[in-house]
Structures are given as C-alpha cells and as structure tokens.
Enzyme design. Structure first.
Site, PDB file in Angstrom:
ATOM      1  N   LEU A 105      36.929  57.516 -73.602  1.00 40.81           N
ATOM      2  CA  LEU A 105      37.750  56.512 -74.291  1.00 40.81           C
ATOM      3  C   LEU A 105      37.235  56.325 -75.710  1.00 40.81           C
ATOM      4  O   LEU A 105      36.024  56.238 -75.901  1.00 40.81           O
ATOM      5  CB  LEU A 105      37.714  55.179 -73.530  1.00 40.81           C
ATOM      6  CG  LEU A 105      38.440  55.214 -72.186  1.00 40.81           C
ATOM      7  CD1 LEU A 105      38.193  53.946 -71.407  1.00 40.81           C
ATOM      8  CD2 LEU A 105      39.942  55.451 -72.383  1.00 40.81           C
ATOM      9  N   HIS A 154      24.933  56.842 -76.477  1.00 37.74           N
ATOM     10  CA  HIS A 154      24.593  56.077 -75.262  1.00 37.74           C
ATOM     11  C   HIS A 154      23.463  56.810 -74.548  1.00 37.74           C
ATOM     12  O   HIS A 154      23.607  57.999 -74.244  1.00 37.74           O
ATOM     13  CB  HIS A 154      25.788  55.999 -74.306  1.00 37.74           C
ATOM     14  CG  HIS A 154      26.988  55.346 -74.909  1.00 37.74           C
ATOM     15  ND1 HIS A 154      27.260  54.013 -74.758  1.00 37.74           N
ATOM     16  CD2 HIS A 154      27.981  55.840 -75.689  1.00 37.74           C
ATOM     17  CE1 HIS A 154      28.378  53.715 -75.409  1.00 37.74           C
ATOM     18  NE2 HIS A 154      28.836  54.806 -75.986  1.00 37.74           N
ATOM     19  N   ARG A 178      21.707  54.895 -71.945  1.00 38.24           N
ATOM     20  CA  ARG A 178      21.497  54.136 -70.687  1.00 38.24           C
ATOM     21  C   ARG A 178      20.028  53.700 -70.567  1.00 38.24           C
ATOM     22  O   ARG A 178      19.314  53.649 -71.543  1.00 38.24           O
ATOM     23  CB  ARG A 178      21.929  54.955 -69.459  1.00 38.24           C
ATOM     24  CG  ARG A 178      23.209  55.762 -69.619  1.00 38.24           C
ATOM     25  CD  ARG A 178      24.433  54.926 -69.920  1.00 38.24           C
ATOM     26  NE  ARG A 178      25.643  55.747 -69.872  1.00 38.24           N
ATOM     27  CZ  ARG A 178      26.793  55.413 -70.427  1.00 38.24           C
ATOM     28  NH1 ARG A 178      26.918  54.270 -71.087  1.00 38.24           N
ATOM     29  NH2 ARG A 178      27.837  56.203 -70.339  1.00 38.24           N
ATOM     30  N   LYS A 236      27.895  45.632 -82.291  1.00 36.43           N
ATOM     31  CA  LYS A 236      29.008  46.418 -81.750  1.00 36.43           C
ATOM     32  C   LYS A 236      30.059  45.492 -81.172  1.00 36.43           C
ATOM     33  O   LYS A 236      29.752  44.601 -80.377  1.00 36.43           O
ATOM     34  CB  LYS A 236      28.494  47.368 -80.650  1.00 36.43           C
ATOM     35  CG  LYS A 236      29.579  48.192 -79.956  1.00 36.43           C
ATOM     36  CD  LYS A 236      30.066  49.359 -80.796  1.00 36.43           C
ATOM     37  CE  LYS A 236      31.262  50.068 -80.168  1.00 36.43           C
ATOM     38  NZ  LYS A 236      30.891  51.147 -79.264  1.00 36.43           N
ATOM     39  N   HIS A 261      34.316  56.589 -83.070  1.00 38.79           N
ATOM     40  CA  HIS A 261      35.039  57.653 -82.350  1.00 38.79           C
ATOM     41  C   HIS A 261      36.544  57.666 -82.629  1.00 38.79           C
ATOM     42  O   HIS A 261      37.360  57.388 -81.762  1.00 38.79           O
ATOM     43  CB  HIS A 261      34.772  57.594 -80.845  1.00 38.79           C
ATOM     44  CG  HIS A 261      34.699  56.220 -80.230  1.00 38.79           C
ATOM     45  ND1 HIS A 261      35.676  55.271 -80.401  1.00 38.79           N
ATOM     46  CD2 HIS A 261      33.762  55.649 -79.454  1.00 38.79           C
ATOM     47  CE1 HIS A 261      35.336  54.178 -79.742  1.00 38.79           C
ATOM     48  NE2 HIS A 261      34.181  54.380 -79.171  1.00 38.79           N
ATOM     49  N   HIS A 280      27.282  59.954 -67.453  1.00 38.49           N
ATOM     50  CA  HIS A 280      27.551  59.291 -66.164  1.00 38.49           C
ATOM     51  C   HIS A 280      27.158  60.292 -65.085  1.00 38.49           C
ATOM     52  O   HIS A 280      27.314  61.504 -65.287  1.00 38.49           O
ATOM     53  CB  HIS A 280      29.044  58.982 -66.003  1.00 38.49           C
ATOM     54  CG  HIS A 280      29.554  57.919 -66.920  1.00 38.49           C
ATOM     55  ND1 HIS A 280      29.393  56.572 -66.667  1.00 38.49           N
ATOM     56  CD2 HIS A 280      30.226  57.998 -68.087  1.00 38.49           C
ATOM     57  CE1 HIS A 280      29.947  55.868 -67.648  1.00 38.49           C
ATOM     58  NE2 HIS A 280      30.453  56.703 -68.533  1.00 38.49           N
ATOM     59  N   ALA A 284      34.671  56.775 -67.782  1.00 41.93           N
ATOM     60  CA  ALA A 284      34.989  57.383 -69.079  1.00 41.93           C
ATOM     61  C   ALA A 284      33.701  57.771 -69.785  1.00 41.93           C
ATOM     62  O   ALA A 284      32.759  56.980 -69.842  1.00 41.93           O
ATOM     63  CB  ALA A 284      35.760  56.384 -69.937  1.00 41.93           C
ATOM     64  N   ASP A 315      28.955  59.908 -79.455  1.00 37.85           N
ATOM     65  CA  ASP A 315      29.402  59.107 -78.312  1.00 37.85           C
ATOM     66  C   ASP A 315      29.011  59.794 -77.004  1.00 37.85           C
ATOM     67  O   ASP A 315      29.693  59.631 -75.999  1.00 37.85           O
ATOM     68  CB  ASP A 315      30.911  58.835 -78.362  1.00 37.85           C
ATOM     69  CG  ASP A 315      31.310  57.679 -77.454  1.00 37.85           C
ATOM     70  OD1 ASP A 315      30.431  56.889 -77.044  1.00 37.85           O
ATOM     71  OD2 ASP A 315      32.510  57.567 -77.140  1.00 37.85           O
ATOM     72  N   ASN A 358      25.831  48.836 -74.574  1.00 36.84           N
ATOM     73  CA  ASN A 358      26.642  48.467 -73.393  1.00 36.84           C
ATOM     74  C   ASN A 358      25.927  48.801 -72.083  1.00 36.84           C
ATOM     75  O   ASN A 358      26.423  49.539 -71.249  1.00 36.84           O
ATOM     76  CB  ASN A 358      28.029  49.125 -73.446  1.00 36.84           C
ATOM     77  CG  ASN A 358      27.981  50.645 -73.461  1.00 36.84           C
ATOM     78  OD1 ASN A 358      27.018  51.247 -73.936  1.00 36.84           O
ATOM     79  ND2 ASN A 358      29.024  51.271 -72.955  1.00 36.84           N
ATOM     80  N   HIS A 409      26.177  57.388 -83.158  1.00 36.75           N
ATOM     81  CA  HIS A 409      26.817  56.701 -82.002  1.00 36.75           C
ATOM     82  C   HIS A 409      26.344  57.378 -80.731  1.00 36.75           C
ATOM     83  O   HIS A 409      26.790  58.480 -80.401  1.00 36.75           O
ATOM     84  CB  HIS A 409      28.346  56.787 -82.103  1.00 36.75           C
ATOM     85  CG  HIS A 409      29.053  56.029 -81.021  1.00 36.75           C
ATOM     86  ND1 HIS A 409      30.118  55.192 -81.289  1.00 36.75           N
ATOM     87  CD2 HIS A 409      28.857  55.958 -79.681  1.00 36.75           C
ATOM     88  CE1 HIS A 409      30.542  54.644 -80.154  1.00 36.75           C
ATOM     89  NE2 HIS A 409      29.794  55.108 -79.156  1.00 36.75           N
ATOM     90  N   HIS A 449      34.766  49.450 -81.412  1.00 34.97           N
ATOM     91  CA  HIS A 449      35.565  50.264 -80.483  1.00 34.97           C
ATOM     92  C   HIS A 449      37.003  49.838 -80.723  1.00 34.97           C
ATOM     93  O   HIS A 449      37.411  48.765 -80.296  1.00 34.97           O
ATOM     94  CB  HIS A 449      35.138  50.020 -79.027  1.00 34.97           C
ATOM     95  CG  HIS A 449      35.909  50.875 -78.063  1.00 34.97           C
ATOM     96  ND1 HIS A 449      35.336  51.876 -77.318  1.00 34.97           N
ATOM     97  CD2 HIS A 449      37.228  50.917 -77.762  1.00 34.97           C
ATOM     98  CE1 HIS A 449      36.264  52.492 -76.598  1.00 34.97           C
ATOM     99  NE2 HIS A 449      37.430  51.915 -76.847  1.00 34.97           N
TER     100      HIS A 449
END
Ligand code: DOR
Ligand code: ZN
Length: 343
Positions: free
Chosen positions: A219, A15, A17, A99, A174, A251, A263, A247, A41, A13, A136
C-alpha cells in the site's frame, strides 16, 4: 558497463520491525545503506521520543559487527500527541521526522489520524519547529476505490495541508500515481517524495494478472502502467524532489500467503540492485546516484555520505526466502534473476 560505483546511498523510508524480524532484516539494509529513516508503525506505535530512543538502541544492537549504519528515528503522529512531544523531538539528536498515517490506511495504522483538521495545531507546531512531516497519502473512506485513494488524498487532504501550512516540510511517501508526481513537481522546494523499487518496476498486472501474487501487494497498491511510467520519469529526471525510499516492509511469508494477507514488499535484500535494474531499463543509470545518495540527504539537511559502494553487472538468482525457519520472509523477485549485484 561492468561496474557501477556510487556514493553510499541512504534509505529514506524503511520498516525494520523489532525482535526476531529486526535481526533478520537489518543486516540487508546495513550492508548497502549508510542511514535509513525508520518507520514508527510498530505494535504499539512509537509515539514518544523516549520510545524512539529505546527502539534506536534495539536497532543499534542488531547491526552486524563491522557495519556502520545510522538509524534516523521518526515518531508516529496521533490526535493525542501533545505539543510538548513535538518540542522534545525538535531538541532530540535522534528524531528526524513525524509520520502521518490516516487511520486504517495500512499496516498498524489504527492509531493514525481520523480527522486531519483535528491535528492542525500539531502541524502548526511541526512547521514552527521545522520538523519534516512524512505522509502516507491515501484517503481511507471505505467508498473510495483502492486505486483512487492516493489521487483523492492529494486533491483533498494534502492540498489543504500545504495551503494551510505553506512552510511545512513534507515528504509524500511511496508515490504511486502521475497525479502525485504532478503535485510534487508543482509544489515548492519544501515538498518532496520517495519512490519504492516495486512502483518503478511493476504495474498492477504483476499483482493480479494470471493469478493473485501476494508478494506484490503493498500500500499504496500498484497502479496501471501509465502511472509506473510517470514514476520512472520522475525518479530518473534528476529533479532533487524525488529520492530513494524502499518502503521495504517485511512480513512473515505465512501472513502474506493467506486469505487476508498483509500489505508490504520486502526489498531490503537487494534494494540498490532493484533500483539499478529500474534505472538501467530507463537508460538512466547516470541519474541513480543523485536519487539514491544525494537528494534525500539534502532534503533532510544532512551531510552527503563520503564512502562508496560498487555494483557488478553479474546475474544472480534471488533466494526464495530469507530469515530463519522461525521468520521466513519472501523477498521481492524471489527465485528470479537480477542483473546487478552489490560487491
Ligand atoms: O505496504 C505497506 N506496508 N505499506 C505501508 O504503508 C506500510 C507497510 C508495512 O508496515 O507493512
Ligand atoms: Zn512504509
């Protein structure tokens, strides 16, 4: 123990970007993990096989020379996903899962699903094609307390999904509560779960006691200690239903340290070291390899990796920031000591 050698792990899992942030964060993952399930996402979300293949190319270009890393792509399920896209995904060599984000649950989830019953035909097709659904698991009703959102999702939507689609392969992503752990444990072999380093290491006091610490805000939100203990027990149990998924969710620091912060915890800089810390605290380092390197691959029906990584037991201080001056990202445990270091 001075060193710890493990079969090279995978991150189920992640991210990463795109654009400048992708370039800044991907090397951290590629140096330790062989493969990662890439979350879709983005803005706009990755909803088609064609978009996933283009995103995959972008990721491949960001891998530093000399590293071998395989991104495993996922598609973002929406109420408008055509059945034909699920068939296409089943035929694609690079798409591994869909997802499900409940609309509004988290970062870039506006395109998510508002009414789960409305996507039952899509879930039936995923079940038929034997494609994993990654969830999620939080309800998004405004009147539901943020600390209860996962438990309520498990009791309502998730129970309905697993009852109606008993053969669907699901990863509840998660996990944060003992109730979710219990649900996964009590379910059949087709239901598994990922657990993040922050949910193994911290409870909600890290976020809220003695001042608000936005870099612990993710989150589903950190819960109370009893839940953290249930997650540690699950992760270190040797039960193959529970496996590693960081996860890691970068950011920009400025978007976390603000009046309405994003988050997500960035953990890719030291992911395997953070897990080693958590497993060592539980006196269960011998259970780390199964959790980090075997059970996820088995669930996704992929071969286990054959190369290894080695961690040294040596203390080091996590930098205050990663990325360059354009993309400063504050990592988990910024400025703090870690006791394991990737060789
Ligand atoms: O904290 C989170 N950040 N949770 C998610 O589910 C999404 C993620 C992100 O993309 O930033
Ligand atoms: Zn995520």
């Amino acid at each position: 123990m001075k060193t710890l050698t493990l079969t090279r792990p995978d991150d189920w899992h992640l991210h990463v970007r795109n654009n400048a942030i992708l370039k800044a964060v991907l090397p951290h993952t590629a140096k330790q993990f062989a493969r990662a399930i890439i979350m879709p996402n983005l803005k706009p979300p990755v909803t088609t096989v064609e978009q996933a293949l283009a995103y995959r190319e972008e990721i491949l270009h960001a891998i530093p020379n000399g590293e071998s890393f395989t991104p495993l792509m996922t598609l973002y399920l929406t109420a408008a996903t055509p059945l034909s896209e699920i068939k296409k995904a089943a035929e694609s060599a690079h798409v591994y899962a869909f997802k499900l984000y409940p609309a509004g649950a988290t970062t870039n989830s506006d395109a998510g699903v508002a009414d789960i019953k409305a996507i039952y035909p899509l879930l039936a097709e995923l079940e038929k094609q034997d494609i994993p659904l990654l969830i999620h698991g939080e309800v998004t009703r405004e009147d539901c307390d943020i600390f209860d959102r996962e438990r309520e999702f498990v009791d309502t939507s998730l129970t309905q999904i697993t009852t109606n689609f008993p053969g669907l392969r699901i990863v509840l992503e998660h996990l944060t509560t003992s109730e979710a752990v219990d649900f996964v444990q009590a379910s059949g072999k087709n239901i598994a779960a990922t657990i993040t380093p922050q949910h193994l290491l911290y409870n909600r006091n890290a976020l809220l006691a003695g001042g608000i610490r936005p870099h612990y805000y993710c989150l589903p939100i950190l819960k109370r200690e009893r839940h953290r203990l249930a997650l540690v027990a699950a992760a270190t149990s040797g039960n193959p239903k529970f496996f590693l998924g960081t996860d890691s969710a970068p950011h920009l620091t400025s978007l976390k340290e603000t009046t309405c912060g994003c988050a997500g915890c960035f953990s890719a800089h030291a992911a395997i070291e953070l897990y080693a810390e958590a497993f060592e605290q539980a006196d269960a380092l011998d259970k780390l390899e199964g959790f980090a390197s075997f059970y996820g691959a088995d669930f996704y029906r992929l071969p286990r990796n054959t190369s290894t990584i080695t961690l040294n037991r040596t203390s080091w201080t996590v930098p205050l920031s990663y990325g360059d001056s354009e993309t400063p990202i504050t990592p988990l445990k910024a400025g703090e000591e870690l006791s394991w270091k990737l060789q």
